[in-house]
Motif scaffolding. Structure first.
Motif, mmCIF file in Angstrom:
data_model
loop_
_atom_site.group_PDB
_atom_site.id
_atom_site.type_symbol
_atom_site.label_atom_id
_atom_site.label_comp_id
_atom_site.label_asym_id
_atom_site.label_seq_id
_atom_site.Cartn_x
_atom_site.Cartn_y
_atom_site.Cartn_z
ATOM 1 N N ARG A 10 0.247 -1.196 0.265
ATOM 2 C CA ARG A 10 0.554 0.268 0.120
ATOM 3 C C ARG A 10 0.914 0.920 -0.323
ATOM 4 N NH1 ARG A 10 -1.120 4.143 2.292
ATOM 5 N NH2 ARG A 10 0.495 3.553 4.204
ATOM 6 N N TYR A 11 0.346 2.581 -0.421
ATOM 7 C CA TYR A 11 1.126 3.509 -0.334
ATOM 8 C C TYR A 11 0.065 4.569 -1.087
ATOM 9 C CZ TYR A 11 1.288 3.450 -5.881
ATOM 10 O OH TYR A 11 0.251 3.251 -6.990
ATOM 11 N N SER A 12 0.309 6.028 -1.003
ATOM 12 C CA SER A 12 -0.516 6.512 -0.731
ATOM 13 C C SER A 12 -0.593 7.024 -3.201
ATOM 14 C CB SER A 12 -0.403 8.193 -1.103
ATOM 15 O OG SER A 12 -0.334 8.055 0.889
ATOM 16 N N ARG A 14 -1.589 8.400 -5.973
ATOM 17 C CA ARG A 14 -1.799 10.286 -6.371
ATOM 18 C C ARG A 14 -2.786 10.703 -8.013
ATOM 19 N NH1 ARG A 14 1.320 11.352 -2.213
ATOM 20 N NH2 ARG A 14 0.432 11.365 -0.479
ATOM 21 N N GLN A 66 -7.450 19.079 -5.399
ATOM 22 C CA GLN A 66 -6.673 17.880 -5.275
ATOM 23 C C GLN A 66 -7.392 17.770 -6.749
ATOM 24 O OE1 GLN A 66 -5.228 16.325 -1.879
ATOM 25 N NE2 GLN A 66 -6.973 17.155 -0.684
ATOM 26 N N CYS A 116 -5.123 6.473 -1.713
ATOM 27 C CA CYS A 116 -5.216 7.466 -0.654
ATOM 28 C C CYS A 116 -6.337 8.368 0.099
ATOM 29 C CB CYS A 116 -4.681 8.519 -1.559
ATOM 30 S SG CYS A 116 -3.479 10.440 -1.598
ATOM 31 N N TRP A 117 -5.543 8.259 1.556
ATOM 32 C CA TRP A 117 -5.800 9.034 2.547
ATOM 33 C C TRP A 117 -6.348 10.431 1.704
ATOM 34 C CZ3 TRP A 117 -8.164 7.688 7.233
ATOM 35 C CH2 TRP A 117 -7.901 6.403 7.920
ATOM 36 N N GLY A 119 -7.385 14.251 3.816
ATOM 37 C CA GLY A 119 -7.894 14.747 5.079
ATOM 38 C C GLY A 119 -8.585 16.185 4.538
ATOM 39 N N SER A 120 -7.843 16.736 3.535
ATOM 40 C CA SER A 120 -7.885 18.204 3.229
ATOM 41 C C SER A 120 -9.008 18.145 2.686
ATOM 42 C CB SER A 120 -6.100 18.732 2.088
ATOM 43 O OG SER A 120 -5.121 18.906 3.295
ATOM 44 N N GLU A 140 -13.391 11.369 6.753
ATOM 45 C CA GLU A 140 -12.338 11.763 6.532
ATOM 46 C C GLU A 140 -13.272 11.153 4.456
ATOM 47 O OE1 GLU A 140 -9.671 12.021 7.593
ATOM 48 O OE2 GLU A 140 -8.120 11.731 5.664
ATOM 49 N N THR A 154 7.445 5.759 1.014
ATOM 50 C CA THR A 154 8.144 6.741 2.265
ATOM 51 C C THR A 154 8.920 6.382 3.269
ATOM 52 O OG1 THR A 154 5.727 6.352 2.494
ATOM 53 C CG2 THR A 154 6.656 8.032 1.039
ATOM 54 N N ARG A 156 9.755 5.505 7.092
ATOM 55 C CA ARG A 156 9.455 5.614 8.352
ATOM 56 C C ARG A 156 10.608 5.211 9.216
ATOM 57 N NH1 ARG A 156 5.803 6.097 4.946
ATOM 58 N NH2 ARG A 156 3.888 5.496 5.390
HETATM 59 C C1 FMN Z 1 -5.485 11.166 8.142
HETATM 60 C C2 FMN Z 1 -4.839 11.293 6.513
HETATM 61 C C3 FMN Z 1 -5.077 12.584 5.927
HETATM 62 C C4 FMN Z 1 -4.632 12.551 4.923
HETATM 63 N N1 FMN Z 1 -4.590 13.259 3.784
HETATM 64 C C5 FMN Z 1 -4.246 13.507 2.854
HETATM 65 C C6 FMN Z 1 -4.490 14.648 1.455
HETATM 66 O O1 FMN Z 1 -5.224 15.358 1.833
HETATM 67 N N2 FMN Z 1 -3.657 14.236 0.280
HETATM 68 C C7 FMN Z 1 -2.374 13.972 -0.259
HETATM 69 O O2 FMN Z 1 -2.306 14.019 -0.907
HETATM 70 N N3 FMN Z 1 -2.841 12.709 0.622
HETATM 71 C C8 FMN Z 1 -3.145 12.974 2.606
HETATM 72 N N4 FMN Z 1 -2.299 11.673 3.134
HETATM 73 C C9 FMN Z 1 -1.664 10.864 2.333
HETATM 74 C C10 FMN Z 1 -0.174 10.810 3.802
HETATM 75 O O3 FMN Z 1 0.304 11.863 2.844
HETATM 76 C C11 FMN Z 1 0.554 10.103 2.908
HETATM 77 O O4 FMN Z 1 0.374 8.879 4.252
HETATM 78 C C12 FMN Z 1 2.573 9.947 4.008
HETATM 79 O O5 FMN Z 1 2.734 10.841 3.702
HETATM 80 C C13 FMN Z 1 2.925 8.436 3.478
HETATM 81 O O6 FMN Z 1 2.491 7.775 2.072
HETATM 82 P P1 FMN Z 1 2.694 6.741 2.003
HETATM 83 O O7 FMN Z 1 0.727 6.674 2.231
HETATM 84 O O8 FMN Z 1 2.041 6.381 0.442
HETATM 85 O O9 FMN Z 1 2.811 5.400 2.744
HETATM 86 C C14 FMN Z 1 -3.322 11.396 4.504
HETATM 87 C C15 FMN Z 1 -3.308 10.638 4.751
HETATM 88 C C16 FMN Z 1 -4.079 10.313 6.657
HETATM 89 C C17 FMN Z 1 -3.173 8.947 7.075
#
Ligand code: FMN
Length: 170
Positions: A10-12, A14, A66, A116-117, A119-120, A140, A154, A156
């Motif tokens: 898993r990764y974010s 985008r 976004q 991708c999470w 929160g913004s 969320e 990324t 850790r």
């Molecule tokens: C609660 C939460 C809110 C987040 N909000 C955003 C967001 O609004 N936009 C975004 O691009 N990434 C968002 N992220 C992703 C984080 O930036 C990302 O999980 C973190 O940099 C680690 O990278 P990875 O998920 O690739 O391991 C969010 C993650 C979490 C857990």
């Protein structure tokens, strides 16, 4: 795949390919959400799945522009109608919805989907776009879809930095 292998996968994500997510995959993903634990087993989570292109575009704008959200197969809008705190003082809604969402993210990863999470975002704007009642918290958002990018790692912290045994000695 072991659970740790899925966690590592898993990764974010985008960037997404404009491809619909099969209903069978969504069914598996929301089965994973449904089975998540929750405080007092209340299960006060509700998920609105947005696949309509125009609506995704509006939500992307409401998420501080976004715009990658627009291309995702779906945007999951994770809500809760619970306003209680646990006896420890933490809000039930945020904790329970977060657990269910991570079940979703991991199940999606196992199925080859990116997430991708998010929160913004402006909750009031998302509320208006989707007719979400005022008493329901929008906890969320999560984009989900076929990845249009390459997996990235990324950084850790090391486990020694975040874990100690028996007493607090950080
Ligand atoms: C609660 C939460 C809110 C987040 N909000 C955003 C967001 O609004 N936009 C975004 O691009 N990434 C968002 N992220 C992703 C984080 O930036 C990302 O999980 C973190 O940099 C680690 O990278 P990875 O998920 O690739 O391991 C969010 C993650 C979490 C857990």
């Amino acid at each position: 795949m072991t659970i740790l292998e899925i966690i590592r996968k898993r990764y974010s994500c985008r960037a997404y390919r404009e491809k619909n997510i099969e209903q069978e995959k969504l069914d598996i993903i929301f089965e994973a959400a449904r089975l998540a634990p929750s405080a007092k087993n209340l299960q006060d989570w509700r998920f609105v799945i947005v696949t309509d292109k125009e609506t995704k575009q509006k939500i992307a704008k409401a998420a501080y522009g976004q715009m990658f959200l627009e291309k995702a197969g779906a945007i999951i809008v994770a809500c809760s109608n619970n306003t209680d705190l646990m006896r420890c003082g933490q809000p039930i809604a945020a904790v329970d919805v977060a657990i269910a969402l991570e079940h979703i993210a991991l199940q999606a990863a196992e199925l080859g989907l990116g997430t991708c999470w998010i929160g913004s975002f402006f909750p009031d704007q998302v509320r208006a776009i989707l007719d979400i009642p005022d008493e329901v918290a929008i906890v969320e958002l999560m984009s989900i879809g076929y990845p249009g990018d390459e997996p990235r790692k990324t950084s850790r912290d090391q486990v020694e930095k975040i874990v100690c045994y028996e007493k607090w000695h950080f």
